[in-house]
Design an enzyme around this catalytic site. Structure first.
Site, PDB file in Angstrom:
ATOM      1  N   GLU A 174       0.943  -1.330  -0.036  1.00 31.75           N
ATOM      2  CA  GLU A 174      -0.076  -0.096   0.092  1.00 31.75           C
ATOM      3  C   GLU A 174       0.957   1.208   0.146  1.00 31.75           C
ATOM      4  O   GLU A 174       0.494   2.343   0.794  1.00 31.75           O
ATOM      5  CB  GLU A 174      -1.099   0.067   1.086  1.00 31.75           C
ATOM      6  CG  GLU A 174      -2.703  -1.071   1.089  1.00 31.75           C
ATOM      7  CD  GLU A 174      -2.807  -0.567   2.669  1.00 31.75           C
ATOM      8  OE1 GLU A 174      -3.135   0.248   3.279  1.00 31.75           O
ATOM      9  OE2 GLU A 174      -3.686  -1.968   2.145  1.00 31.75           O
ATOM     10  N   GLU A 293      -5.326  -8.704  -0.352  1.00 31.13           N
ATOM     11  CA  GLU A 293      -5.741  -7.760   0.817  1.00 31.13           C
ATOM     12  C   GLU A 293      -7.310  -8.018   0.810  1.00 31.13           C
ATOM     13  O   GLU A 293      -8.099  -6.581  -0.331  1.00 31.13           O
ATOM     14  CB  GLU A 293      -5.748  -7.169   1.547  1.00 31.13           C
ATOM     15  CG  GLU A 293      -4.502  -7.262   2.438  1.00 31.13           C
ATOM     16  CD  GLU A 293      -4.100  -6.136   2.752  1.00 31.13           C
ATOM     17  OE1 GLU A 293      -5.337  -5.509   3.954  1.00 31.13           O
ATOM     18  OE2 GLU A 293      -2.922  -6.100   3.336  1.00 31.13           O
TER      19      GLU A 293
END
Ligand code: AHR
Length: 506
Positions: A174, A293
């Site tokens: 991320e 995720e």
């Protein structure tokens, strides 16, 4: 009479193969996922290395074959060297991602040993937040090089003579998110990821690499981030990551139940962006997606990492999941499978305690959350090839995603055994839904093996330590093959269904 959704099952028409890596999960050094989750030396079932036997059993039953590690946001401040060598010498560090004390009691060798014991393939992430090319290539050398170099000999000295052979590597986590330690712009990240990936592959040319896509599709840079990162990394990487978490907002359950529609669009948007870069470059290779995720996460209840008390092994985001949450998780699994032509890897985040299908108490019980069941059933039964299915039937108008099909379904076909598995969610909150599927081609003449359904009079029912089996899948009667040779079933409101068909025994 319940309303009816219809579709055709014909094994001639397939989307692609089910990559077993679609049933991946995720172990982060966060909260109680590692400590008192998978690892709890004082637990009565702990093995010689301190890993819980009861949790290992549940992980086996869950059927996951791939586990991402060690983060997550955690990895962006992690010094992997802290987690190898004699445990007594390992430093206690302040983990900035979750404001926790990281004891480093579990590190690379312990995790990879645990994964190997359970037959799980690891997917390791390198720190591209506070670190870079050198630490990343050293970790690959430590893990995968046979010996005779400083890093590989260090591994041998640490008691691991055979290389771990980790094939799959995430280039950071991320990195587009302002919350990330070492957050970067797409240009900064793209360059770093390309060079780190190149060096890692120079160490071990057999590895596969995942570049960070956006943290979610609502990021202001979504789309441009993917394009810019791929423009710089296209030749080095194999996969681009996607992350998405869903929750019910302001009682809008209809939209929550339709979360799969959002995930589906998100996947299509990323595929289009990746293929745009491919077209501009005139490249042959298609970038595949790693949805590494995904889950239901009641993030609105999380105070935010900056407001956390510093603690060792805190209880962080231990969401308790309901029947409705299980139906949504099922629907997200259906979406991932329906996109099996481009989504090769997916990781339910996370595995134990932290927004997880498995819950534990330190030194005590472990149990299956409601969401455990759809995952375990899909991993067990939805294998082989994904078939094309286009259902027609009733639709639901949702505030967030507009008009969506009441039935969410996917069908898989195992060519060897001839088995067909229908996964289906009824998104209607009040009405049962009748499913009718014409069986064509190699599906004709199949019989119903069983119809398993997860639903409840109370869609908010949950499993707890005191009542661990309050919500479990049950057999449904009445599912049959009609005189016209179609599969007919009734799906209760807000339900997850697995219908298994097999060829008639001649
Ligand atoms: O899974 C919890 C966190 O969610 C991960 O650490 C991070 O990557 C994401 O934002």
């Amino acid at each position: 009479m319940p309303h009816t959704a219809r579709f055709v099952i014909d094994p001639e028409f397939s989307v692609g193969d089910v990559d077993p890596r679609l049933y991946g999960t995720f172990v982060e050094h966060m909260g109680r996922c590692v400590y008192t989750g998978i690892h709890d030396p004082g637990h009565p079932t702990a093995d010689a290395d301190g890993f819980r036997g009861d949790v290992a059993e549940l992980v086996r039953e869950l059927g996951t074959g791939l586990v991402r590690y060690p983060g997550g946001n955690f990895v962006s401040g992690y010094h992997w060297e802290d987690g190898v060598g004699p445990v007594a010498d390992r430093p206690r560090r302040l983990d900035l991602a979750w404001r926790s004390i990281e004891t480093n009691r579990v590190g690379t060798n312990e995790f990879l040993g645990w994964a190997r014991q359970l037959g799980l393939d690891p997917m390791m992430a390198v720190n591209l937040g506070t670190r870079g090319i050198d630490a990343a290539r050293a970790l690959v050398e430590y893990c995968n090089h046979p010996g005779g170099t400083a890093w590989s000999d260090l591994r041998v000295k640490h008691g691991v003579s055979d290389p771990h052979g980790v094939k799959l590597w995430c280039l950071g986590n991320e990195m587009d998110g302002p919350w990330q330690t070492g957050h970067k712009t797409a240009t900064e990240y793209g360059r770093l990821a390309a060079e780190a990936g190149k060096a890692m592959r120079q160490v071990d040319p057999s590895i596969e690499l995942v570049a960070c896509g956006s943290s979610n599709s609502r990021m202001p840079t979504f789309g441009t981030w993917e394009r810019e990162v791929l423009e710089q990394t296209y030749d080095e990487v194999d996969y681009l990551s996607l992350h998405a978490y869903y929750e019910e907002f302001d009682g809008d359950r209809a939209s929550f139940l339709a979360s799969g529609a959002h995930m589906d669009q998100y996947i299509r948007d990323v595929v289009s962006t990746a293929d745009h870069v491919r077209a501009v470059r005139g490249a042959k290779k298609h970038i595949k997606l790693s949805f590494d995720e995904w889950n239901v996460w009641y993030a609105a209840r999380f105070p935010g990492e900056r407001n956390l008390e510093t603690a060792e092994t805190p209880r962080l985001i231990e969401d308790t999941y309901s029947v409705t949450d299980a139906a949504v998780v099922g629907s997200l699994l259906i979406t991932l499978l329906r996109n099996a032509d481009r989504v090769a890897i997916a990781c339910l985040a996370q595995l134990v305690n932290v927004i997880a299908p498995i819950r534990t108490e330190p030194g005590g019980a472990s149990w299956r959350q409601t969401t455990f069941h759809p995952f375990a059933q899909a991993a067990r039964f939805a294998t082989g090839r994904v078939l094309r299915t286009d259902a027609t039937g009733p639709r639901i108008d949702t505030p967030q995603y507009g008009d969506v099909s009441t039935l969410d379904t996917v069908v898989t076909h195992d060519e060897e055994s001839g088995a067909l598995t229908v996964l289906a969610v009824n998104r209607d909150q009040e009405q049962p839904l009748r499913l009718e599927a014409a069986l064509r081609g190699a599906a004709a003449g199949h019989r119903v093996v069983e119809h398993l359904v997860l639903s409840d009079q109370d869609p908010d029912a949950v499993n707890t330590e005191a009542e661990p089996d309050r919500v479990v899948p049950r057999r449904s009667s009445g599912t049959h093959i009609t005189a016209e040779g179609a599969l007919a079933a009734e799906l209760p409101p807000v339900s997850w269904n697995v219908i298994r068909l097999a060829p008639q025994v001649s």
